[in-house]
Scaffold this motif. Structure first.
Motif, PDB file in Angstrom:
ATOM      1  N   PRO A 119     107.091 -47.268  -3.775  1.00 27.36           N
ATOM      2  CA  PRO A 119     105.888 -48.077  -3.994  1.00 27.36           C
ATOM      3  C   PRO A 119     106.049 -49.518  -3.506  1.00 27.36           C
ATOM      4  CG  PRO A 119     106.970 -47.573  -6.083  1.00 27.36           C
ATOM      5  CD  PRO A 119     107.693 -46.819  -5.029  1.00 27.36           C
ATOM      6  N   GLY A 120     107.276 -50.026  -3.493  1.00 31.32           N
ATOM      7  CA  GLY A 120     107.493 -51.385  -2.984  1.00 31.32           C
ATOM      8  C   GLY A 120     107.187 -51.481  -1.506  1.00 31.32           C
ATOM      9  N   LEU A 121     107.622 -50.484  -0.744  1.00 29.69           N
ATOM     10  CA  LEU A 121     107.341 -50.456   0.694  1.00 29.69           C
ATOM     11  C   LEU A 121     105.842 -50.343   0.943  1.00 29.69           C
ATOM     12  CD1 LEU A 121     108.187 -50.116   3.725  1.00 29.69           C
ATOM     13  CD2 LEU A 121     108.212 -47.658   3.245  1.00 29.69           C
ATOM     14  N   MET A 122     105.179 -49.454   0.204  1.00 31.94           N
ATOM     15  CA  MET A 122     103.747 -49.231   0.417  1.00 31.94           C
ATOM     16  C   MET A 122     102.911 -50.441  -0.011  1.00 31.94           C
ATOM     17  SD  MET A 122     103.713 -46.329   1.848  1.00 31.94           S
ATOM     18  CE  MET A 122     102.283 -45.307   1.746  1.00 31.94           C
ATOM     19  N   ALA A 123     103.430 -51.235  -0.961  1.00 28.36           N
ATOM     20  CA  ALA A 123     102.678 -52.398  -1.441  1.00 28.36           C
ATOM     21  C   ALA A 123     102.917 -53.645  -0.586  1.00 28.36           C
ATOM     22  CB  ALA A 123     103.051 -52.680  -2.889  1.00 28.36           C
ATOM     23  N   ARG A 124     103.809 -53.545   0.380  1.00 27.21           N
ATOM     24  CA  ARG A 124     104.132 -54.703   1.212  1.00 27.21           C
ATOM     25  C   ARG A 124     102.912 -55.112   2.034  1.00 27.21           C
ATOM     26  NH1 ARG A 124     109.346 -53.790   4.119  1.00 27.21           N
ATOM     27  NH2 ARG A 124     110.106 -54.318   2.060  1.00 27.21           N
ATOM     28  N   PRO A 125     102.506 -56.381   1.909  1.00 28.94           N
ATOM     29  CA  PRO A 125     101.331 -56.844   2.672  1.00 28.94           C
ATOM     30  C   PRO A 125     101.623 -56.935   4.174  1.00 28.94           C
ATOM     31  CG  PRO A 125     102.179 -58.605   1.259  1.00 28.94           C
ATOM     32  CD  PRO A 125     103.031 -57.413   1.032  1.00 28.94           C
ATOM     33  N   VAL A 126     100.618 -56.586   4.954  1.00 29.83           N
ATOM     34  CA  VAL A 126     100.738 -56.658   6.410  1.00 29.83           C
ATOM     35  C   VAL A 126      99.930 -57.855   6.916  1.00 29.83           C
ATOM     36  CG1 VAL A 126     100.302 -55.466   8.580  1.00 29.83           C
ATOM     37  CG2 VAL A 126     101.085 -54.180   6.602  1.00 29.83           C
ATOM     38  N   VAL A 127      98.644 -57.870   6.594  1.00 30.60           N
ATOM     39  CA  VAL A 127      97.762 -58.974   6.975  1.00 30.60           C
ATOM     40  C   VAL A 127      96.822 -59.211   5.809  1.00 30.60           C
ATOM     41  CG1 VAL A 127      95.948 -59.733   8.565  1.00 30.60           C
ATOM     42  CG2 VAL A 127      97.834 -58.357   9.429  1.00 30.60           C
ATOM     43  N   GLY A 128      96.915 -60.314   5.146  1.00 30.14           N
ATOM     44  CA  GLY A 128      96.034 -60.640   4.033  1.00 30.14           C
ATOM     45  C   GLY A 128      96.158 -59.601   2.921  1.00 30.14           C
ATOM     46  N   ALA A 129      95.043 -58.957   2.567  1.00 30.63           N
ATOM     47  CA  ALA A 129      95.046 -57.966   1.496  1.00 30.63           C
ATOM     48  C   ALA A 129      95.364 -56.561   2.009  1.00 30.63           C
ATOM     49  CB  ALA A 129      93.688 -57.953   0.812  1.00 30.63           C
ATOM     50  N   VAL A 130      95.560 -56.426   3.289  1.00 28.19           N
ATOM     51  CA  VAL A 130      95.876 -55.127   3.875  1.00 28.19           C
ATOM     52  C   VAL A 130      97.377 -54.885   3.744  1.00 28.19           C
ATOM     53  CG1 VAL A 130      95.848 -53.766   6.000  1.00 28.19           C
ATOM     54  CG2 VAL A 130      93.981 -55.332   5.509  1.00 28.19           C
ATOM     55  N   VAL A 132     100.782 -51.795   3.627  1.00 32.00           N
ATOM     56  CA  VAL A 132     101.275 -50.631   4.365  1.00 32.00           C
ATOM     57  C   VAL A 132     100.573 -49.350   3.903  1.00 32.00           C
ATOM     58  CG1 VAL A 132     103.327 -49.226   4.825  1.00 32.00           C
ATOM     59  CG2 VAL A 132     103.508 -51.712   4.815  1.00 32.00           C
ATOM     60  N   ALA A 133     100.324 -49.203   2.600  1.00 29.28           N
ATOM     61  CA  ALA A 133      99.674 -48.010   2.075  1.00 29.28           C
ATOM     62  C   ALA A 133      98.261 -47.855   2.645  1.00 29.28           C
ATOM     63  CB  ALA A 133      99.620 -48.053   0.551  1.00 29.28           C
ATOM     64  N   LEU A 134      97.533 -48.943   2.744  1.00 33.62           N
ATOM     65  CA  LEU A 134      96.177 -48.891   3.290  1.00 33.62           C
ATOM     66  C   LEU A 134      96.208 -48.480   4.762  1.00 33.62           C
ATOM     67  CD1 LEU A 134      93.168 -49.328   2.791  1.00 33.62           C
ATOM     68  CD2 LEU A 134      93.499 -51.691   3.478  1.00 33.62           C
ATOM     69  N   LEU A 135      97.124 -49.043   5.522  1.00 37.50           N
ATOM     70  CA  LEU A 135      97.232 -48.675   6.932  1.00 37.50           C
ATOM     71  C   LEU A 135      97.663 -47.209   7.100  1.00 37.50           C
ATOM     72  CD1 LEU A 135      98.834 -51.847   8.527  1.00 37.50           C
ATOM     73  CD2 LEU A 135      96.480 -51.067   8.675  1.00 37.50           C
ATOM     74  N   ALA A 136      98.585 -46.757   6.263  1.00 36.66           N
ATOM     75  CA  ALA A 136      99.021 -45.356   6.355  1.00 36.66           C
ATOM     76  C   ALA A 136      97.875 -44.426   5.953  1.00 36.66           C
ATOM     77  CB  ALA A 136     100.241 -45.126   5.474  1.00 36.66           C
ATOM     78  N   GLY A 137      97.094 -44.787   4.949  1.00 38.70           N
ATOM     79  CA  GLY A 137      95.945 -43.979   4.544  1.00 38.70           C
ATOM     80  C   GLY A 137      94.907 -43.918   5.636  1.00 38.70           C
TER      81      GLY A 137
END
Length: 182
Positions: A119-130, A132-137
């Motif tokens: 969950p730490g990896l997936m919660a890592r922010p990429v750009v603003g509120a986006v 890793v989990a959102l991008l993978a989804g």
């Protein structure tokens, strides 16, 4: 009013009941055979009784249905299935579908496993509120659409013409079998 097989139709608001009302009112109603294939098909097996209170016996097949054409038609399909053209169409299908499904399932399982174990990896922010989990989804949706597009393209370019020719040949062969039996 009666159907073509002699059974009377039920009462209702349809044309059958209006004929019955005309008879009741003294109007001369002439008997017109009523041909309704759906009503006439209502036979044994649909809960009708044979007059002795037992279910009616099964209706025998129509002439020529289970006769000599069935084995010959089956033979045509078996011959087509064993043909080299059919085997080529099936192998082209499998060569695309098996790796595509395997890759998609691995990608989906990786997403689910990463979401539950990291969950730490997936919660890592990429750009603003986006994150890793959102991008993978979103990648799951994009990969689904890409796989669908690739499948449709592969089918159109590599299988559809051969499958259509096979279907046409099969129809011609079965038409010849059925036409020769008449």
């Amino acid at each position: 009013m009666q159907s073509s097989n002699g059974r009377s139709h039920g009462t209702g608001d349809g044309p059958e009941s209006s004929a019955g009302h005309r008879e009741e009112h003294g109007a001369a109603a002439h008997e017109v055979p009523f041909e309704d294939p759906w009503y006439d098909a209502l036979a044994a097996g649909w809960g009708e009784l044979d007059g002795t209170g037992r279910p009616a016996p099964a209706v025998p097949p129509a002439r020529g249905e289970a006769g000599a054409t069935a084995p010959r038609t089956r033979d045509v399909y078996l011959e087509v299935q064993r043909s080299e053209a059919f085997q080529e169409v099936r192998s082209r299908y499998r060569r695309f579908v098996v790796p595509g499904v395997a890759a998609f399932l691995v990608w989906y399982a990786a997403y689910v496993i990463a979401a539950t174990t990291a969950p730490g990896l997936m919660a890592r922010p990429v750009v603003g509120a986006v994150n890793v989990a959102l991008l993978a989804g979103l990648g799951q949706f994009i990969s689904t659409f890409l796989l669908t597009w690739a499948y449709a393209r592969h089918a159109r370019l590599r299988r559809d013409r051969a499958a259509l020719e096979l279907r046409w040949d099969t129809q011609e062969l079965t038409r010849g079998v059925q036409g020769g039996a008449s």
